[in-house]
Design a protein around this motif. Structure first.
Motif, PDB file in Angstrom:
ATOM      1  N   GLN A  47       0.831  -1.208   0.000  1.00 25.69           N
ATOM      2  CA  GLN A  47       0.000   0.000   0.000  1.00 25.69           C
ATOM      3  C   GLN A  47       0.867   1.259   0.000  1.00 25.69           C
ATOM      4  OE1 GLN A  47      -3.359   0.418  -0.487  1.00 25.69           O
ATOM      5  NE2 GLN A  47      -3.066  -1.716  -1.060  1.00 25.69           N
ATOM      6  N   HIS A  48       2.182   1.079  -0.172  1.00 29.44           N
ATOM      7  CA  HIS A  48       3.101   2.221  -0.166  1.00 29.44           C
ATOM      8  C   HIS A  48       3.255   2.756  -1.586  1.00 29.44           C
ATOM      9  CE1 HIS A  48       6.480   4.812   0.610  1.00 29.44           C
ATOM     10  NE2 HIS A  48       7.209   4.135  -0.265  1.00 29.44           N
ATOM     11  N   ALA A  49       2.666   3.910  -1.848  1.00 31.89           N
ATOM     12  CA  ALA A  49       2.739   4.492  -3.192  1.00 31.89           C
ATOM     13  C   ALA A  49       4.100   5.163  -3.385  1.00 31.89           C
ATOM     14  CB  ALA A  49       1.624   5.506  -3.377  1.00 31.89           C
ATOM     15  N   VAL A  50       4.737   4.845  -4.520  1.00 28.07           N
ATOM     16  CA  VAL A  50       6.013   5.485  -4.855  1.00 28.07           C
ATOM     17  C   VAL A  50       5.751   6.739  -5.691  1.00 28.07           C
ATOM     18  CG1 VAL A  50       8.254   5.166  -5.985  1.00 28.07           C
ATOM     19  CG2 VAL A  50       7.197   3.258  -4.786  1.00 28.07           C
ATOM     20  N   VAL A  51       4.825   6.644  -6.630  1.00 26.72           N
ATOM     21  CA  VAL A  51       4.400   7.798  -7.430  1.00 26.72           C
ATOM     22  C   VAL A  51       2.885   7.744  -7.579  1.00 26.72           C
ATOM     23  CG1 VAL A  51       4.767   9.149  -9.535  1.00 26.72           C
ATOM     24  CG2 VAL A  51       6.480   7.487  -8.837  1.00 26.72           C
ATOM     25  N   GLU A  52       2.253   8.909  -7.507  1.00 23.01           N
ATOM     26  CA  GLU A  52       0.785   8.973  -7.606  1.00 23.01           C
ATOM     27  C   GLU A  52       0.373   9.913  -8.740  1.00 23.01           C
ATOM     28  OE1 GLU A  52      -0.953   8.413  -3.217  1.00 23.01           O
ATOM     29  OE2 GLU A  52       0.417  10.134  -3.381  1.00 23.01           O
ATOM     30  N   GLY A  53      -0.864   9.702  -9.205  1.00 19.84           N
ATOM     31  CA  GLY A  53      -1.465  10.624 -10.170  1.00 19.84           C
ATOM     32  C   GLY A  53      -0.829  10.630 -11.541  1.00 19.84           C
TER      33      GLY A  53
END
Lengths: 271, 282
Positions: free
Chosen positions: A16-22
Motif C-alpha cells: 500500500q506504499h505508493a512510490v508515485v501517484e497521479g
C-alpha cells in the motif's frame, strides 16, 4: 486503434506504499516515452506496473487495450539485471532465443521466422560473432547487448526498457538507438527508464520523476534547467548549439559541502 | 577385468543396486540441475531431511516409507510457502525452521521404535543393496516422469533460472513453475531415499550437477555431465563398497563429492595455466 499504454490517475508502488501517484499518460503506437528521474523515483516501479509484474495501487493502466501482463507475445521487457543471469551455463544465442518463448509457448516449434528474428537481433546488436560464446564469459556491456537482442527478437508492439544503455560503449549505444528507431518505424512503442538526458530528448514524451511527477510533456517542455534542478538538485545551463540544445551541468548538488566551490562542466549532452 | 565386472555379474543384488543407483543418478541429474541453477540447495537439503518424520511415521505404522516421505515433503513445501507468503521472513528462515523441526520430529518418532539405531541409519543412509524389482520399477517410472516434465517445461524452467520476471512477462507464471520445480525435487528425494537415504540423496542432487555447471556451456550439457558423473559415481562407489566392505550408499555419495572436487581442481589449474592468467600475473 487502442493506445499502446494508457494510464489514468495511476498510483504505483509496493503493497500500500505508493512510490508515485497521479500518473496520466497516453502513449500512441509508434511513439516513445522516456521516464527520467532520480534513483528510487518510481521509474522501475511504473515499468513493472505496465508489464503487469505488480498491481496498481489506484487508478487504471491499460496496455494495448487490455490489462497489463496479458499480451505476452506483444510486449518485450528489459528489466534490471537479475543476479543469476550471468552465471548460468548459457550461450548468447540461448538467451536471445528466449525472446521467442512468449510466442512459441510450451510446445510451439521454432520456425524459419523465429530463427531469422533471432539471427537478425544478434546482428542488429553487433554480436553475431558472439552467438556461441558463453554468457558468463562476456563483459557487462556485451551481456547488455545480448539482453537487448533478446528484446529485439520478441518483435513486440511495445518495448519496455529499464536503463537500456547501462554499460554500453559508443557502438553499443548506437546499435541500441538503431534498434529503437526500427521498432518505432514499424509502429511499435517504446517506454524507457533512463538517466540519459540525450536519449530522453529524442522521445515524443518525457515524464520527469522524483517520487512525484515533476514535469510531463515534450522533451522541450520537461527537460528544462528549472525542472532538472527541481528533480536532481543540479544546476544546468541550456546552450544553443547550431540546430540543437545542450544541457551542461554547471553545479553539482552539495558542491559547496566539500569546499570545492562551483563545479564546472561535468557532463556534456548533445541532442 | 573381473575385479570390475564380476561383483555385478555374479550377484543379483549388486546388479539391482547398480541399476537403481544409475536411475537415481539420472533423476538427480535432472532435478539437481535446476536445484543448482535456481539456487535451491538449501530447500533441497531441507526436503531431503524433512521427509524423515514421514518415513519414520510410516515405518512405525507399517505403511510404505515412500508414502510417508511424500507426506513429509508436502508438509515442507506448504509450510515454507505459507511462512514466506504470510510473513516478512525470508524463505531461508522458513526453510531452516521447518528443516530443524521436521528433523527433530523424525528422531522423536524413530525413538519410539524398538530398533531405533537400525531404523534411523536405514532412513538416513538408505539400503541400496536391498533394492528389489518393485523398487526398480518405481525408480524407472519416476525417472521417465521427471525427464518428461523437464522436457515439457524446459522453456519456463529456463526462464525461471534466467530471471523470474522474464518468465512472468513471457506468460509462464514464475510462482507456479517454481512450485512445479519444487515438486520435481521432492519427488526425486521421495523415490531416491530408499536407495541412498534421505541424508545422502542431497549429495547426489548437488555434487554431479555442481560439477556439470563447472564443465558445461549449456544447460542440456550440464544435465548430461551430471548424469554421466553421477552414474560413474554409482559404479565406482558400489565397486569400492563390494571389495573393501564399505557402506554402499555412503561410498557412492562420497565418490560423487570427490568427483566434484576433482573437476573443480582441474578447472582451477586450467584457469591458472591459461594464457590470459599468465599475462595477468606477469
Amino acid at each position: 486503434m487502442s493506445a499502446a499504454v494508457e494510464c489514468a490517475h495511476l498510483s504505483v508502488g509496493y503493497g500500500q506504499h505508493a512510490v508515485v501517484e497521479g500518473i496520466d499518460v497516453v502513449l500512441e503506437p509508434g511513439q516513445a516515452l522516456a521516464l527520467v528521474g532520480t534513483n528510487g523515483s518510481g521509474k522501475s516501479t511504473l515499468l513493472k506496473t505496465i508489464m503487469g509484474l505488480i498491481d496498481p495501487i489506484a487508478g487504471t493502466c491499460r496496455v494495448l487495450g487490455g490489462q497489463p501482463g496479458t499480451q505476452h507475445a506483444r510486449v518485450a521487457y528489459l528489466g534490471q539485471a537479475h543476479p543469476s543471469r550471468s552465471v548460468l551455463p548459457l550461450q548468447a544465442l540461448d538467451v536471445v532465443k528466449m525472446g521467442r518463448y512468449a510466442s512459441l509457448g510450451l510446445f510451439g516449434r521454432a520456425g524459419t521466422r523465429d530463427r531469422a528474428l533471432v539471427r537478425d537481433a544478434l546482428e542488429q546488436m553487433g554480436i553475431g560473432h558472439l552467438a556461441a560464446a558463453p554468457l558468463r564469459s562476456l563483459s557487462g556491456g556485451q551481456q547488455q547487448r545480448v539482453f537487448l537482442a533478446q528484446v529485439a527478437a520478441r518483435e513486440g508492439d511495445i518495448l519496455v526498457l529499464d536503463e537500456p544503455t547501462a554499460g554500453l560503449d559508443l557502438s553499443g549505444a548506437a546499435a541500441y538507438r538503431d534498434l529503437v528507431s526500427k521498432a518505432l518505424a514499424r509502429g511499435a512503442s517504446v517506454v524507457t527508464a533512463t538517466h540519459d538526458i540525450a536519449d530522453a530528448q529524442t522521445c515524443d514524451q518525457v515524464v520527469l520523476l522524483a517520487g512525484r511527477i515533476v514535469a510531463q510533456g515534450t522533451p522541450q517542455q520537461v527537460l528544462t534547467a528549472d525542472h532538472l534542478l527541481d528533480a536532481f538538485g543540479i544546476v544546468l545551463q541550456s546552450v544553443e548549439h547550431q540546430s540543437h540544445q545542450d544541457l551542461i551541468i554547471t553545479e553539482l548538488p552539495h558542491a559547496h559541502d566539500h569546499g570545492h566551490g562551483h563545479e564546472h562542466d561535468h557532463g556534456h549532452r548533445h541532442d | 577385468m573381473t575385479w570390475f565386472v564380476t561383483p555385478f555379474t555374479d550377484n543379483t543384488f549388486m546388479m539391482r543396486a547398480l541399476l537403481a543407483g544409475v536411475l537415481v543418478a539420472l533423476l538427480c541429474a535432472v532435478a539437481g540441475t535446476f536445484v543448482v541453477l535456481r539456487g535451491l540447495a538449501f530447500i533441497g537439503d531441507a526436503l531431503a531431511h524433512g521427509v524423515l518424520p514421514g518415513v519414520a511415521g510410516a515405518l512405525l505404522l507399517g505403511a510404505p516409507g515412500m508414502i510417508g516421505a511424500a507426506v513429509g515433503s508436502a508438509v515442507m513445501i506448504v509450510g515454507v510457502s505459507a511462512i514466506t507468503h504470510r510473513t516478512r521472513l525470508s524463505s531461508d528462515t522458513a526453510i531452516g525452521l521447518l528443516f530443524v523441526g521436521m528433523l527433530a520430529l523424525g528422531v522423536i518418532i524413530v525413538s519410539r521404535s524398538d530398533s531405533f539405531n537400525g531404523d534411523i541409519i536405514r532412513i538416513l543412509f538408505g539400503e541400496i543393496l536391498g533394492i528389489d524389482s518393485s523398487d526398480l520399477l518405481v525408480l524407472l517410472a519416476a525417472t521417465v516422469v521427471i525427464a518428461a516434465l523437464a522436457v515439457v517445461f524446459a522453456r519456463p524452467f529456463l526462464l525461471l533460472c534466467f530471471d523470474p520476471e522474464q518468465a512472468d512477462v513471457a506468460g509462464f507464471r514464475a510462482s507456479r513453475y517454481h512450485v512445479v520445480m519444487l515438486v520435481m525435487v521432492a519427488t526425486t528425494v521421495v523415490v531416491s531415499f530408499q536407495a541412498v537415504g534421505t541424508l545422502l540423496v542431497f549429495g547426489m542432487l548437488i555434487a554431479p550437477a555442481g560439477a556439470g555447471a563447472l564443465l558445461a556451456r549449456r544447460v542440456t550439457a550440464m544435465m548430461a555431465w551430471a548424469a554421466g558423473l553421477g552414474s560413474a559415481s554409482v559404479y565406482i562407489g558400489l565397486l569400492l563398497s563390494y571389495h573393501f566392505d564399505l557402506a554402499a550408499g555412503a561410498s557412492i555419495v562420497f565418490v560423487t563429492v570427490c568427483m566434484f572436487f576433482v573437476v573443480f581442481t582441474v578447472q582451477v589449474l586450467r584457469a591458472a595455466s591459461s594464457p590470459s592468467a599468465s599475462a595477468a600475473s606477469a
